[in-house]
Write a protein that holds these residues in place. Structure first.
Motif, mmCIF file in Angstrom:
data_model
loop_
_atom_site.group_PDB
_atom_site.id
_atom_site.type_symbol
_atom_site.label_atom_id
_atom_site.label_comp_id
_atom_site.label_asym_id
_atom_site.label_seq_id
_atom_site.Cartn_x
_atom_site.Cartn_y
_atom_site.Cartn_z
ATOM 1 N N THR A 151 35.698 41.359 28.930
ATOM 2 C CA THR A 151 35.593 39.935 29.214
ATOM 3 C C THR A 151 36.582 39.193 28.322
ATOM 4 O O THR A 151 37.463 39.806 27.718
ATOM 5 C CB THR A 151 34.164 39.416 28.954
ATOM 6 O OG1 THR A 151 33.876 39.513 27.547
ATOM 7 C CG2 THR A 151 33.140 40.242 29.724
ATOM 8 N N LYS A 152 36.406 37.885 28.219
ATOM 9 C CA LYS A 152 37.265 37.104 27.323
ATOM 10 C C LYS A 152 36.979 37.422 25.856
ATOM 11 O O LYS A 152 37.784 37.101 24.988
ATOM 12 C CB LYS A 152 37.086 35.608 27.604
ATOM 13 C CG LYS A 152 37.704 35.168 28.921
ATOM 14 C CD LYS A 152 37.577 33.693 29.154
ATOM 15 C CE LYS A 152 36.195 33.306 29.603
ATOM 16 N NZ LYS A 152 36.103 31.898 30.024
ATOM 17 N N ALA A 168 37.074 40.349 24.393
ATOM 18 C CA ALA A 168 37.456 41.754 24.561
ATOM 19 C C ALA A 168 37.219 42.585 23.310
ATOM 20 O O ALA A 168 36.755 43.725 23.397
ATOM 21 C CB ALA A 168 38.928 41.844 24.974
ATOM 22 N N TYR A 194 36.355 46.737 34.178
ATOM 23 C CA TYR A 194 37.660 46.175 33.817
ATOM 24 C C TYR A 194 38.013 46.663 32.422
ATOM 25 O O TYR A 194 37.318 46.367 31.453
ATOM 26 C CB TYR A 194 37.654 44.647 33.844
ATOM 27 C CG TYR A 194 38.922 44.045 33.257
ATOM 28 C CD1 TYR A 194 40.158 44.288 33.844
ATOM 29 C CD2 TYR A 194 38.879 43.264 32.106
ATOM 30 C CE1 TYR A 194 41.325 43.774 33.309
ATOM 31 C CE2 TYR A 194 40.045 42.737 31.562
ATOM 32 C CZ TYR A 194 41.265 42.995 32.164
ATOM 33 O OH TYR A 194 42.432 42.496 31.616
ATOM 34 N N PRO A 249 39.800 46.547 29.080
ATOM 35 C CA PRO A 249 40.553 45.566 28.278
ATOM 36 C C PRO A 249 41.901 46.128 27.833
ATOM 37 O O PRO A 249 42.078 47.340 27.710
ATOM 38 C CB PRO A 249 39.631 45.322 27.071
ATOM 39 C CG PRO A 249 38.292 45.815 27.475
ATOM 40 C CD PRO A 249 38.528 46.917 28.456
ATOM 41 N N LEU A 309 44.288 41.180 39.124
ATOM 42 C CA LEU A 309 43.644 40.370 38.093
ATOM 43 C C LEU A 309 44.037 38.914 38.246
ATOM 44 O O LEU A 309 45.208 38.599 38.473
ATOM 45 C CB LEU A 309 44.055 40.877 36.701
ATOM 46 C CG LEU A 309 43.648 40.037 35.493
ATOM 47 C CD1 LEU A 309 42.132 40.065 35.305
ATOM 48 C CD2 LEU A 309 44.349 40.521 34.227
ATOM 49 N N ASP A 335 43.794 35.774 35.811
ATOM 50 C CA ASP A 335 43.470 35.314 34.461
ATOM 51 C C ASP A 335 44.003 33.890 34.291
ATOM 52 O O ASP A 335 43.352 32.921 34.642
ATOM 53 C CB ASP A 335 44.056 36.276 33.441
ATOM 54 C CG ASP A 335 43.596 35.963 32.022
ATOM 55 O OD1 ASP A 335 42.754 35.062 31.859
ATOM 56 O OD2 ASP A 335 44.079 36.617 31.081
ATOM 57 N N HIS A 373 39.595 41.686 39.648
ATOM 58 C CA HIS A 373 39.026 41.190 38.398
ATOM 59 C C HIS A 373 39.265 39.686 38.274
ATOM 60 O O HIS A 373 40.414 39.227 38.348
ATOM 61 C CB HIS A 373 39.648 41.909 37.207
ATOM 62 C CG HIS A 373 39.669 43.402 37.338
ATOM 63 N ND1 HIS A 373 38.514 44.152 37.392
ATOM 64 C CD2 HIS A 373 40.703 44.285 37.448
ATOM 65 C CE1 HIS A 373 38.835 45.438 37.514
ATOM 66 N NE2 HIS A 373 40.157 45.540 37.550
ATOM 67 N N LEU A 378 39.025 37.184 35.583
ATOM 68 C CA LEU A 378 38.824 36.815 34.176
ATOM 69 C C LEU A 378 38.780 35.294 34.015
ATOM 70 O O LEU A 378 37.957 34.755 33.282
ATOM 71 C CB LEU A 378 39.940 37.415 33.319
ATOM 72 C CG LEU A 378 39.689 37.539 31.820
ATOM 73 C CD1 LEU A 378 38.385 38.271 31.537
ATOM 74 C CD2 LEU A 378 40.848 38.246 31.144
ATOM 75 N N SER A 431 40.531 32.697 32.559
ATOM 76 C CA SER A 431 40.496 32.178 31.197
ATOM 77 C C SER A 431 40.837 30.692 31.143
ATOM 78 O O SER A 431 41.341 30.111 32.107
ATOM 79 C CB SER A 431 41.481 32.955 30.321
ATOM 80 O OG SER A 431 41.155 34.324 30.286
ATOM 81 N N ILE A 449 33.712 41.496 36.287
ATOM 82 C CA ILE A 449 33.667 40.623 35.109
ATOM 83 C C ILE A 449 32.706 39.482 35.426
ATOM 84 O O ILE A 449 32.789 38.901 36.510
ATOM 85 C CB ILE A 449 35.062 40.070 34.768
ATOM 86 C CG1 ILE A 449 36.046 41.211 34.506
ATOM 87 C CG2 ILE A 449 35.005 39.134 33.567
ATOM 88 C CD1 ILE A 449 37.478 40.750 34.330
ATOM 89 N N HIS A 472 31.414 35.864 35.835
ATOM 90 C CA HIS A 472 32.112 34.578 35.951
ATOM 91 C C HIS A 472 31.201 33.508 36.547
ATOM 92 O O HIS A 472 31.647 32.668 37.321
ATOM 93 C CB HIS A 472 33.392 34.735 36.793
ATOM 94 C CG HIS A 472 33.176 35.439 38.098
ATOM 95 N ND1 HIS A 472 33.400 36.776 38.261
ATOM 96 C CD2 HIS A 472 32.718 34.996 39.294
ATOM 97 C CE1 HIS A 472 33.112 37.135 39.502
ATOM 98 N NE2 HIS A 472 32.685 36.058 40.154
#
Length: 357
Positions: free
Chosen positions: A65-66, A68, A96, A98, A259, A261, A287, A289, A291, A312, A314
């Motif tokens: 995740t964020k 990591a 996922y 990292p 991904l 992000d 994925h 993420l 961010s 992940i 969310h």
């Protein structure tokens, strides 16, 4: 799930994605093992496993995740705790992985995913289950078996069942680096392909990796032996303006990636697609993420829908942006665990999947 001897299976999880772990355990018809992972006041990680794991097959579900770095330490400590408690096998289920984007050498840097692989092997993991690695060659960093599952069947099914008039769609690669994946989707759906190329392109090949270091200066040139032929300078890359190769006018544009992000590149690509006449724009990725302020940017963008799997968590991002949709892949992870535990072939899970995915 059917035909599974669950008496010697123990599923435990860290703090990264407990909902996914519970869904996998429920699909397999077993109880989630008793494992507490918490942090002391000095931020050290403590792992307490309440059930006996001696002689059992342990499956640790822990995604990236964020947060990591904490995710990694929790996984390593859980694996080592199982190893020192005489577990028969310890399988890391990491939907996922990292640091998977740091899989190439950078200027005066290192290949971080290689370091992470060594740490996981040393901690006691005997097998890895992951999904849609950023580069499939990352499997070679591990000294243990790695099963890289694919989410593309779920995403393809979503396109066919949930996008109205998907036959009027075109699969879009937001940069040439994603062209192979996009082409795989286009071939299976019998759709056209478009590629965005230009100054917004941000692929691994464009990052500085140390090959453009300047020649020695006059101060240190005297210490080296001179040669008759000089080293030619590298030609500086000049990217053309952002352009689209392919026709998207009046079509549904579907961007695919592994991904999501930082979303600036997706938003810029969507704005260009809209300018070129795309009637609807979808973004599909394994994925999510998402961010920083990605939900706000996506909500204000021309993108109509963002579809990601639940590798992940969310849920907070979905509250901030109504365009985000989730596909559940817990059934795929549960089936992978069942097959590994029963020593069955995993090839069924990779049927009709090309290398470009």
């Amino acid at each position: 799930m059917d035909n599974t001897s669950t008496s010697d299976i123990v599923i435990i999880n860290g703090n990264s994605h407990p909902d996914l772990a519970n869904m996998v355990a429920e699909r397999m018809g077993i109880k989630n093992g008793g494992c507490s992972v918490f942090h002391k006041s000095n931020r050290e990680t403590i792992v307490e496993i309440s059930d006996s794991v001696r002689g059992k097959d342990i499956y640790i579900i822990q995604t990236g995740t964020k947060d990591a770095n904490n995710n990694i330490m929790e996984l390593l400590i859980m694996a080592y705790a199982c190893k020192t408690s005489s577990a028969r096998s310890i399988v890391g289920v990491i939907p996922y992985l990292p640091y998977s984007k740091q899989c190439k050498m950078r200027k005066r840097g290192c290949i971080v995913s290689k370091l992470l692989a060594k740490m996981m092997c040393t901690s006691g993991l005997t097998h890895i289950i992951t999904m849609d690695l950023h580069q499939k060659e990352i499997q070679g960093f591990f000294d243990i078996p790695v099963d890289n599952l694919r989410a593309s069947p779920f995403l393809l099914q979503y396109i066919q069942e949930s996008i109205p008039d998907y036959r009027n769609s075109v699969i879009v690669a937001r940069n040439p680096g994603v062209a192979k994946k996009a082409n795989s989707y286009a071939e299976r759906l019998r759709l056209g392909l478009a590629v965005i190329h230009g100054e917004q392109k941000e692929t691994d090949a464009d990052e500085v990796d140390g090959r453009y270091s300047p020649p020695p200066t006059s101060s240190n040139r005297q210490r080296t032996t001179s040669v008759s032929v000089g080293v030619p300078e590298h030609i500086v890359k000049v990217k053309p303006p952002l352009t689209i190769v392919g026709d998207v006018s009046g079509r549904i544009a579907i961007m695919v990636d592994d991904l999501i992000d930082d979303v600036q590149a997706f938003v810029a690509a969507a704005e260009m697609l809209k300018e070129h006449g795309a009637c609807k724009i979808y973004v599909l990725a394994t994925h999510g993420l998402l961010s920083s302020d990605a939900p706000r940017q996506l909500d204000e963008s021309p993108i109509d829908e963002i579809v990601v799997t639940n590798t992940i968590p969310h849920e907070i991002q979905k509250l901030q942006c109504h365009k985000i949709k989730t596909i559940d892949i817990s059934i795929l992870i549960a089936e992978a665990i069942r097959r590994i535990h029963n020593k069955e072939s995993m090839s069924y899970l990779f049927r009709n999947v090309t290398l470009e995915d």
